[in-house]
Design an enzyme around this catalytic site. Structure first.
Site, short mmCIF file in Angstrom:
data_model
loop_
_atom_site.label_atom_id
_atom_site.label_comp_id
_atom_site.label_asym_id
_atom_site.label_seq_id
_atom_site.Cartn_x
_atom_site.Cartn_y
_atom_site.Cartn_z
N CYS A 16 105.02 -62.18 114.92
CA CYS A 16 105.75 -62.22 113.66
C CYS A 16 106.03 -60.78 113.24
O CYS A 16 105.59 -59.82 113.87
CB CYS A 16 104.96 -62.95 112.58
SG CYS A 16 103.47 -62.06 112.06
N HIS B 220 94.33 -60.99 115.85
CA HIS B 220 93.40 -61.93 116.49
C HIS B 220 93.97 -62.39 117.84
O HIS B 220 94.39 -63.54 118.00
CB HIS B 220 93.14 -63.13 115.58
CG HIS B 220 92.22 -62.80 114.44
ND1 HIS B 220 92.09 -63.57 113.32
CD2 HIS B 220 91.37 -61.75 114.26
CE1 HIS B 220 91.22 -63.02 112.49
NE2 HIS B 220 90.77 -61.92 113.05
N HIS C 38 95.39 -57.99 108.73
CA HIS C 38 94.90 -58.93 107.72
C HIS C 38 94.47 -58.23 106.42
O HIS C 38 94.21 -58.88 105.42
CB HIS C 38 93.71 -59.74 108.27
CG HIS C 38 94.05 -60.52 109.49
ND1 HIS C 38 93.60 -60.19 110.75
CD2 HIS C 38 94.83 -61.62 109.65
CE1 HIS C 38 94.07 -61.05 111.63
NE2 HIS C 38 94.81 -61.92 110.99
N CYS D 296 99.74 -56.27 106.78
CA CYS D 296 101.04 -56.95 106.73
C CYS D 296 101.61 -56.86 105.31
O CYS D 296 100.89 -57.11 104.34
CB CYS D 296 100.86 -58.42 107.14
SG CYS D 296 102.35 -59.40 106.90
N HIS E 271 87.86 -65.91 106.40
CA HIS E 271 88.92 -65.15 107.07
C HIS E 271 89.08 -63.78 106.40
O HIS E 271 89.06 -63.68 105.17
CB HIS E 271 90.24 -65.93 107.01
CG HIS E 271 91.29 -65.42 107.94
ND1 HIS E 271 92.04 -64.30 107.66
CD2 HIS E 271 91.70 -65.86 109.16
CE1 HIS E 271 92.88 -64.09 108.66
NE2 HIS E 271 92.70 -65.02 109.58
N GLU F 88 91.59 -61.93 105.84
CA GLU F 88 92.70 -61.84 104.88
C GLU F 88 92.28 -62.37 103.52
O GLU F 88 92.56 -61.76 102.48
CB GLU F 88 93.91 -62.65 105.40
CG GLU F 88 95.09 -62.64 104.44
CD GLU F 88 96.22 -63.55 104.88
OE1 GLU F 88 96.85 -64.17 104.00
OE2 GLU F 88 96.48 -63.64 106.10
N CYS G 45 103.70 -67.15 104.39
CA CYS G 45 104.73 -66.33 105.04
C CYS G 45 105.86 -67.22 105.56
O CYS G 45 105.61 -68.30 106.10
CB CYS G 45 104.09 -65.54 106.18
SG CYS G 45 105.28 -64.63 107.18
#
Length: 671
Positions: A14, A42, A75, A97, A125, A127, A197
């Site tokens: 992405c 990841h 992240h 990001c 996670h 993020e 996203c």
């Protein structure tokens, strides 16, 4: 038997991952001594490759050696880690990001001790951990609609107070919609930010479509990748689904009796691995027919959109003359005659080289073509200027202006032409509101900020939304600084709900409750207004702390009771319409919004058993207003007051004989 293999067009890196990985490999090629805070993405294959090039991973910022430069993972990290880097003067590059950083800003700006955050995502996670650190108050994390319900049921916070809702960028679209529905159904004080996203949405939607049309699905990506796991979850209900990290794992999968296989990949999966998987599958099935759903990707779109920059030598030319279409120049140290066509003078079509230049002026040029046979050199000032711009262009907070020239692909974003530079703005950064149309931007002049520049590849990524959001905030701040109860505004109806209408007052929305739209009872706001209507409203109530405005729409002079007071005094005769009958009388509408009661005793002069003997619903009758009680909103009417009573004939009176009268007169009066 032929087997069709269909590769998703959204498979692979992405925007955010590609940006970070490209950045990291560029640093490696330059010989930088770098490490990453946490895995950059990841994907074990990418991590192993970087490790072989000397890029190690650290988990504690204090482990950074002085000679190392740290790259922050895509992240993101906790706010405290970036602060520690600054305090210790650690040289770091933030590869978080942009879509994740946007969530950091949202929660930091909108949360407080009194405004908690509800976040959809995996609490472990990185993020989600990073986003939570930017919250200014409580943060409640849920990974499903059931967990959200549990938060509300356990009364972990008061949902009657304001709260905001965000999500991890790779959260399940299907589950997010369930959660949003629950929140909107029960709570009106939630401010919901859709932070999934765009690439995630498209990837999941395409994976779902492929899983519905194929006999099996292959998902390529790291097993620790959140978005890859979501892809598997999306496909599993529709067909057998297998998650693999490399092409070698295909050998352990028995794909028997399948005629079609769909293939997609997570956002952290390199193109090389995807190609290897497709190649292995094509070899595995003797009659494989591979269908690649190719679409011009982000990098390629930019590459094709930007005019290539000449890499030839830059020179300085002296103007020696003009023709009808060219500028003639001399280049020091060269015997060739140089010329610059007017087309190559400037990207500005209104530029006039004859008016702007004179004989003897020096101009900086770029060599386009040398013709040794003819002894000429074709030069371009336009290309030199472009190159100079690329040397100076940077991603900063400066606001730039350009014209939107077109939509990229299937609503992937737009191109903005800013002089010689064509800027790509992803769809998520082009619109202020998610439901806004990209078509409306075409041929409009917009302001934007540059958020990423790749000078080597001549690529610029911008954000229209960031500038628009900042301006919107300025408008909101100015509005709240000056607004007062009673102030009158002309606004536009933006949306309707069952309980009222939301009106845009010029950057700030207020709500007109359904009870404030009309003096008479209505079932839905659409009976009075529709979306797009221009309406005049006034501020009825203000809640500056929670940024809420209650608006009034109906005017005092339109109050039917005020109209009654002005136009229908007591003793007035009116034509009224019977609207209902009861055992004790009839209710009749005098004007819309005001009914009066005709008591059974005021219907007719004669005795009647029920009003229905004389009147019927819908009948229009003449009545007289006998009494008005404005405090209790009651009006007494009389029909019989306007009807003459029936005439009653009197019986004749017999006269007495004369002698009787005389005797009565002459009779003595007794004591």
């Amino acid at each position: 038997m032929q087997v069709n293999i269909t590769l998703a067009k959204t498979a692979g890196f992405c925007f955010g991952v590609n940006r970070a990985v490209t950045m990291l490999y560029d640093l490696v090629e330059k010989g930088e001594n770098i490490c990453t805070f946490g895995p950059i993405i990841h994907n074990p294959q990418v991590i192993n490759d970087l490790s072989s090039k000397g890029v190690n991973i650290i988990e504690n910022i204090l482990d950074v050696s002085p000679d190392k430069k740290v790259v922050i993972r895509t992240h993101g990290v906790e706010k405290s880690i970036l602060k520690k880097c600054q305090e210790l003067s650690i040289d770091y590059i933030d590869a978080t990001c942009p879509f994740v950083k946007k969530i950091h800003k949202i929660v930091e700006k909108n949360s407080s001790e009194n405004v908690p955050v509800l976040m959809a995502g995996d609490k472990k996670h990185p993020e989600v951990v990073g986003i939570k650190s930017y919250c200014n108050g409580d943060c409640f994390i849920f990974n499903s609609a059931d967990e959200l319900e549990e938060i509300f049921e356990n009364n972990k916070f008061n949902p009657e107070n304001p709260f905001i809702v965000v999500s991890q960028t790779t959260f399940s679209i299907k589950e997010w919609k369930k959660c949003v529905k629950i929140i909107k159904l029960h709570y009106t004080n939630a401010k919901i930010f859709d932070t999934i996203c765009n690439a995630t949405e498209e990837r999941q939607a395409e994976a779902l479509l492929l899983s519905e049309k194929n006999d099996a699905m292959i998902i390529i990506g790291g097993r620790t990748s959140s978005n890859t796991a979501k892809l598997k979850a999306v496909c599993e209900p529709n067909c057998p689904t297998y998650l693999i990290e490399t092409a070698e794992e295909l050998l352990d999968i028995a794909l028997c009796d399948v005629q079609s296989i769909g293939v997609t990949a997570g956002a952290s999966t390199p193109d090389g691995i995807i190609k290897e998987v497709i190649k292995t599958m094509s070899e595995k099935f003797e009659n494989a027919n591979t269908i690649t759903m190719e679409e011009t990707g982000f990098e390629q779109m930019l590459e094709e959109s930007l005019n290539s920059m000449s890499s030839d030598q830059n020179v300085v030319g002296t103007v020696v003359g003009f023709t009808a279409t060219e500028i003639q120049v001399e280049i020091a140290g060269r015997k060739h005659t140089g010329y610059v066509s007017f087309d190559e003078y400037s990207d500005d079509p209104s530029a006039n080289p004859k008016a702007e230049l004179k004989i003897g002026d020096e101009i900086k040029l770029r060599i386009m073509k040398t013709n040794d046979v003819e002894g000429t050199i074709k030069l371009s000032k336009r290309l030199y200027d472009r190159g100079a711009i690329w040397e100076n262009i940077e991603a900063d907070d400066a606001i730039h202006t350009g014209v939107v020239t077109g939509i990229v692909g299937d609503n992937k974003g737009v191109f903005v032409q800013d002089g010689p530079i064509k800027v790509f703005v992803p769809a998520s950064l082009a619109k202020l509101r998610r439901n806004d149309s990209l078509e409306e931007l075409i041929k409009t002049t917009v302001e934007y900020k540059i958020i990423e520049v790749n000078k080597m590849r001549r690529k610029v990524v911008g954000s229209i939304r960031e500038v628009a959001a900042a301006k919107k905030q300025e408008i909101e701040d100015a509005f709240w600084a000056n607004v007062n109860e009673g102030a009158v505004y002309t606004g536009t109806v933006r949306s309707l709900t069952n309980y009222g209408a939301f009106v845009d007052l010029g950057g700030v929305d207020g709500m007109v409750h359904i009870s404030e739209l009309s003096w008479t009872r209505i079932k839905h706001p659409s009976e009075i207004v529709k979306v797009g209507d221009t309406v005049e409203v006034y501020v009825k109530e203000l809640d500056k702390e929670n940024k809420k405005i209650s608006l009034g729409y109906k005017k005092v002079e339109d109050n039917p009771w005020e109209i009654l007071k002005r136009d229908y005094p007591v003793e007035s005769e009116v034509d009224c319409k019977v609207v209902s009958l009861t055992s004790f009388g009839a209710f009749a509408q005098i004007i819309p919004g005001v009914d009066g009661l005709v008591h059974i005793s005021q219907i007719a002069h004669k005795h009647i058993g029920t009003p229905a003997e004389v009147l019927k619903v819908g009948e229009v009758v003449k009545a007289k207003i006998m009494e008005i009680d404005f405090d209790k909103k009651r009006v007494s009417l009389s029909i019989k007051a306007l009807i003459d009573p029936p005439v009653v004939e009197e019986a004749p009176v017999e006269e007495a004989p004369a002698e009787v009268v005389e005797e009565a007169v002459e009779a003595p009066v007794e004591e």
